[in-house]
Design a protein around this motif. Structure first.
Motif, PDB file in Angstrom:
ATOM      1  N   MET A 183     -15.482 -52.633  -5.096  1.00  0.00           N
ATOM      2  CA  MET A 183     -16.462 -53.704  -4.327  1.00  0.00           C
ATOM      3  C   MET A 183     -17.458 -54.296  -5.293  1.00  0.00           C
ATOM      4  N   GLU A 184     -17.973 -53.216  -5.976  1.00  0.00           N
ATOM      5  CA  GLU A 184     -18.753 -53.494  -7.088  1.00  0.00           C
ATOM      6  C   GLU A 184     -18.438 -54.124  -8.408  1.00  0.00           C
ATOM      7  N   GLU A 185     -17.449 -53.719  -8.768  1.00  0.00           N
ATOM      8  CA  GLU A 185     -16.821 -54.161 -10.057  1.00  0.00           C
ATOM      9  C   GLU A 185     -16.015 -55.297 -10.009  1.00  0.00           C
ATOM     10  N   TRP A 186     -15.049 -55.507  -9.008  1.00  0.00           N
ATOM     11  CA  TRP A 186     -14.168 -56.424  -9.085  1.00  0.00           C
ATOM     12  C   TRP A 186     -14.872 -57.566  -8.369  1.00  0.00           C
ATOM     13  N   TYR A 187     -15.506 -57.507  -7.208  1.00  0.00           N
ATOM     14  CA  TYR A 187     -15.957 -58.445  -5.987  1.00  0.00           C
ATOM     15  C   TYR A 187     -17.510 -58.781  -6.178  1.00  0.00           C
ATOM     16  N   ASP A 188     -18.066 -57.985  -7.117  1.00  0.00           N
ATOM     17  CA  ASP A 188     -19.734 -58.344  -7.413  1.00  0.00           C
ATOM     18  C   ASP A 188     -20.349 -57.983  -6.087  1.00  0.00           C
ATOM     19  N   ALA A 189     -20.050 -57.071  -5.232  1.00  0.00           N
ATOM     20  CA  ALA A 189     -20.725 -56.662  -4.010  1.00  0.00           C
ATOM     21  C   ALA A 189     -22.303 -56.271  -4.308  1.00  0.00           C
ATOM     22  N   GLU A 190     -23.094 -56.555  -3.910  1.00  0.00           N
ATOM     23  CA  GLU A 190     -24.657 -55.927  -4.306  1.00  0.00           C
ATOM     24  C   GLU A 190     -25.052 -54.985  -3.337  1.00  0.00           C
ATOM     25  N   LYS A 191     -25.076 -55.544  -1.977  1.00  0.00           N
ATOM     26  CA  LYS A 191     -25.824 -54.834  -0.967  1.00  0.00           C
ATOM     27  C   LYS A 191     -25.082 -53.364  -0.708  1.00  0.00           C
ATOM     28  N   PRO A 192     -25.912 -52.264  -0.515  1.00  0.00           N
ATOM     29  CA  PRO A 192     -24.923 -50.925  -0.242  1.00  0.00           C
ATOM     30  C   PRO A 192     -24.252 -51.140   0.760  1.00  0.00           C
ATOM     31  N   GLU A 193     -24.325 -51.761   1.732  1.00  0.00           N
ATOM     32  CA  GLU A 193     -23.551 -51.772   3.146  1.00  0.00           C
ATOM     33  C   GLU A 193     -22.413 -52.290   2.638  1.00  0.00           C
ATOM     34  N   SER A 194     -22.100 -53.202   1.528  1.00  0.00           N
ATOM     35  CA  SER A 194     -20.822 -53.726   1.171  1.00  0.00           C
ATOM     36  C   SER A 194     -19.853 -52.861   0.393  1.00  0.00           C
ATOM     37  N   LYS A 195     -20.678 -51.645   0.026  1.00  0.00           N
ATOM     38  CA  LYS A 195     -19.884 -50.929  -0.735  1.00  0.00           C
ATOM     39  C   LYS A 195     -19.427 -49.638  -0.303  1.00  0.00           C
ATOM     40  N   ARG A 196     -20.016 -49.131   1.041  1.00  0.00           N
ATOM     41  CA  ARG A 196     -20.110 -48.110   1.841  1.00  0.00           C
ATOM     42  C   ARG A 196     -18.949 -48.258   2.886  1.00  0.00           C
ATOM     43  N   MET A 197     -17.922 -47.229   2.310  1.00  0.00           N
ATOM     44  CA  MET A 197     -16.912 -47.213   3.260  1.00  0.00           C
ATOM     45  C   MET A 197     -17.099 -46.375   4.572  1.00  0.00           C
ATOM     46  N   LYS A 198     -16.979 -47.051   5.812  1.00  0.00           N
ATOM     47  CA  LYS A 198     -16.998 -46.351   7.127  1.00  0.00           C
ATOM     48  C   LYS A 198     -15.445 -46.304   7.585  1.00  0.00           C
ATOM     49  N   PHE A 199     -15.333 -45.005   8.355  1.00  0.00           N
ATOM     50  CA  PHE A 199     -14.035 -45.123   8.716  1.00  0.00           C
ATOM     51  C   PHE A 199     -14.031 -44.407  10.238  1.00  0.00           C
ATOM     52  N   HIS A 200     -12.678 -44.690  10.705  1.00  0.00           N
ATOM     53  CA  HIS A 200     -12.165 -43.878  11.971  1.00  0.00           C
ATOM     54  C   HIS A 200     -10.994 -42.950  11.579  1.00  0.00           C
ATOM     55  N   THR A 201     -10.850 -41.893  12.334  1.00  0.00           N
ATOM     56  CA  THR A 201      -9.725 -41.117  11.784  1.00  0.00           C
ATOM     57  C   THR A 201      -8.957 -40.718  13.089  1.00  0.00           C
ATOM     58  N   GLN A 202      -7.707 -40.735  13.011  1.00  0.00           N
ATOM     59  CA  GLN A 202      -6.682 -40.156  14.186  1.00  0.00           C
ATOM     60  C   GLN A 202      -5.877 -39.034  13.456  1.00  0.00           C
TER      61      GLN A 202
END
Lengths: 138, 571
Positions: free
Chosen positions: B317-336
């Motif tokens: 997210m940072e290197e390819w898509y230039d995300a700056e906000k931490p929330e844009s780089k922070r993966m959140k997930f559900h698991t089953q």
């Protein structure tokens, strides 16, 4: 088409009926049938019972394996059996069912003409052997 | 930037020396005397694992860059600084309950019990965008979930529930935009501001073509609709997750752990690229993206998969898509937990499997968790089995101590090494997919779907696994070893046979009462929006408010784009 062994290979259709998209089992069985030397036709997904009947009749298959994991087997499989009957194809088609089919529903399906039901955990070998032993003579 | 090695060179030399001595003096005599159980040890995904891991295996790990601290990039250790010490993961059990009335009753019960997260399961016709009276719906109406044909069904589903107060998860894909529109229409009816609605729409069409296989129109226009919902959500419903990028189904289709992570991330980056092409700002939509993973039996591989996925996501997210906000780089997930790992034989054994998988998901840092019921390989789950599944999570949370330490497996030589290996394999797949798309992941994913690339990759892994089981190389307890004669007849959940009739009556009644001219006008407007490449969400909202059916709305898309026909590759 002639075969040097003098024996025609068994023609199988692996079919997915209804809206259920769980096709891992159908693909594993298709590959196993192919590896066993059978000719395999795959129906593709989301087929109505009548579409499967027509394809099975047109392709003149010996074996029809129906895969269903949605719980709609009690409605859809009898429709396929009725369709085969209508086309006079029921007697010379070995119909198998695979997927999540509770024990309670199996008698009814067998009474409708399904030769065998293979639940989760069935080995490929068992299914292949069953076809070899029970496929109708051409 | 300084390289923060965890060991200095002298120490590493000493450790290597000691290991050589251990191998000669201690290991060799034992191997000669007894050998090992197998020549090769591998995970359920057939990823080979070593006998022993030492500091030498992670000599090239930079503590700050690769591991770091939770709540900070690259989030290897978790998206939040306190993780489950602050709040345990959300125990979100997903289940279907027949009609809208029954599901509504269940929702009220759950809300009274203090639950604020609702989860909606739909029946197959609704999932496929078909009305209950469609020819293909026969035998499937109200099975495994609620039937939704029109806004009327949603009104009944949420009757007496303030949707400004709850968060609702909708597990639905090709017709997800219609359900989203209906939920917004409900908010408008209830006077709840749109920016207050909370929830998650699964809405991940790319994985449908790759694995779950529910679709209406072809991949590219399907992707357009997903991007429309993301764009609309950014503008109007900022607390609502418009897409849950899902690996669960990819794994269930038989993929390896690496394929699950890699293809899911690829789908995620495809949505990112499609949004960027629309001119959206990555730091505006990035925080609204969330993920959904599977968790299988190989504990260490699964923990490594979760940690590696977070790290790859943050970096890309940072290197390819230039995300700056931490929330844009922070993966959140559900698991089953892995449905396909459950056996029909000796079904109680599945409780042990689910426990192992749930524990791995917690060690891996999941934000929410669904634990499967032990009887799911036999039939729809019974109430008793559903309760045991939830209790399993509660035991892990309350009794095991697993929730008390953040990333407790971090720093383990084995876990860090596996995390590195999985990251490298995931990146190799991402590069391959990007290559297929001439530098674009989006185009690579579409190309891969078209060529049957994903289907082939997953199919081979799945078949290869099945063969290992047949050869006895993979032991499945109760199936190919430790078998018994038994009667596994489960308690059957009664499906009410009148469900379909009641649903058809309601649909007919709605059609009689609505203003057909208004329906036609809104569907015409939707058709124009598609034609003119406009965002379709406003037109779908107008159509559902006029009580157009889900089938009628999806038909407009089908008229424009045609029905998708899978390019079936011969097996």
């Amino acid at each position: 088409m002639s075969t040097e062994m003098g024996q025609q290979s068994i023609r199988c259709m692996v079919a997915k009926v209804g809206l259920d998209g769980h096709d891992r089992g159908a693909h594993v069985v298709s590959r196993a049938f192919r590896d066993a030397g059978f000719e395999v036709i795959y129906s593709g997904l989301h087929k109505a019972p009548e579409e499967i009947v027509q394809a099975a009749v047109q392709e003149d298959v010996d074996v029809l394996g129906i895969s269903i994991l949605s719980g709609a087997h009690d409605t859809l499989i009898p429709k396929i059996m009725d369709g085969l009957e209508e086309y006079g194809a029921k007697a010379d088609t070995l119909v198998l069912a695979g997927g999540v089919i509770p024990e309670e529903d199996r008698e009814e399906l067998k009474a409708a003409g399904v030769a065998a039901i293979f639940g989760p955990g069935t080995s490929i070998e068992e299914t292949v052997e069953f076809v070899r032993e029970n496929a109708p003579d051409r | 930037m300084t390289f923060l090695s965890m060991f200095d060179d002298q120490e590493l030399d000493d450790i290597r020396q000691q290991q050589t001595e251990w191998e000669e003096n201690t290991l060799e005599p034992t191997l000669e005397a007894h050998g090992e159980r197998k020549d090769r040890f591998g995970t359920v995904s057939n990823h080979e694992v070593d006998r022993l891991y030492t500091p030498d295996d992670i000599a090239d790990v930079d503590f700050d860059e690769d591991i770091g601290f939770p709540g900070e990039p690259p989030y290897t250790r978790g998206p939040y600084p306190t993780m489950y010490r602050g709040r345990t993961w959300t125990m979100r059990q997903f289940a279907g309950f027949g009609t809208a009335e029954e599901t509504n009753e269940r929702f009220h019960y759950l809300i009274d019990e203090g639950q604020t997260g609702l989860s909606t399961a739909f029946d197959m016709p609704s999932l496929m965008g078909l009305d209950s009276d469609h020819r293909m719906s026969e035998g499937e109406v109200g099975k495994e979930g609620v039937a939704v044909d029109t806004l009327r069904d949603m009104e009944i589903l949420f009757d007496g529930i303030d949707i400004g107060e709850v968060s609702t998860s909708f597990t639905i894909n090709p017709s997800a935009a219609v359900i989203y529109a209906m939920y917004i229409a409900l908010a408008d009816q209830q006077g709840v501001p749109r920016e207050e609605i909370r929830g998650t729409l699964q809405n991940d069409m790319l994985k449908e073509f790759i694995a779950q296989r529910e679709w209406v129109i072809p991949p590219e226009p399907s992707l357009d609709i997903v991007t429309d919902t993301i764009e609309f959500a950014v503008d109007e419903t900022p607390k609502f997750h418009p897409v849950s990028i899902s690996g669960y189904h990819i794994r269930e289709a038989g993929s390896t752990a690496v394929q699950e992570a890699a293809f899911t991330l690829a789908d995620g980056f495809a949505y990112v690229e499609d949004c960027l092409d629309r001119g959206l700002d990555v730091d505006e939509f990035g925080p609204q993206l969330s993920f959904f993973f599977n968790c299988h039996n190989s504990i260490f591989e699964e923990i490594a998969k979760f940690r590696a996925s977070r790290r790859v996501y943050a970096r890309v997210m940072e290197e390819w898509y230039d995300a700056e906000k931490p929330e844009s780089k922070r993966m959140k997930f559900h698991t089953q937990t892995a449905g396909q790992s459950l056996t029909a034989q000796q079904p109680l054994n599945n409780i042990a499997r689910v426990t192992i998988q749930a524990l791995a998901a917690v060690f891996g840092g999941t934000q929410s968790l669904h634990t499967n019921s032990f009887d799911e390989a036999l039939a729809l789950p019974s109430e008793k089995a559903v309760r045991v599944a939830l209790r399993t999570q509660q035991i892990i949370s309350e009794e095991s101590g697993a929730a008390d330490i953040v990333d407790p497996m971090g720093g383990s030589f084995a876990i860090e090494k596996l995390t590195n290996e999985l990251e490298a394999e995931i990146m190799a797949y991402l590069e391959e997919i990007r290559e297929m798309g001439d530098g674009s992941i989006r185009d690579g994913v579409l190309e891969g779907i078209d060529r049957g690339y994903f289907h082939r990759e997953i199919g081979e892994a799945s078949y290869e696994y099945q063969q290992r089981v047949e050869r006895g190389e993979e032991v499945v307890v109760g199936v190919n070893e430790f078998t018994i004669e038994e009667d596994t007849s489960p308690d059957i959940l009664e499906v009410d046979e009148t469900t379909r009739d009641r649903q058809l009556d309601r649909l007919e009644h709605v059609k009689d009462e609505r203003d057909d001219a208004e329906v036609d006008a809104t569907l015409e407007a939707l058709s124009d929006a598609i034609e003119n490449d406009e965002n379709v969400m406003p037109s779908i909202i107008d159509a559902v408010k006029a009580y157009a059916t889900m089938g009628e709305i999806m038909q407009v898309f089908e008229d424009h784009h045609g029905a998708y026909q899978e390019n079936i590759t011969p097996v």
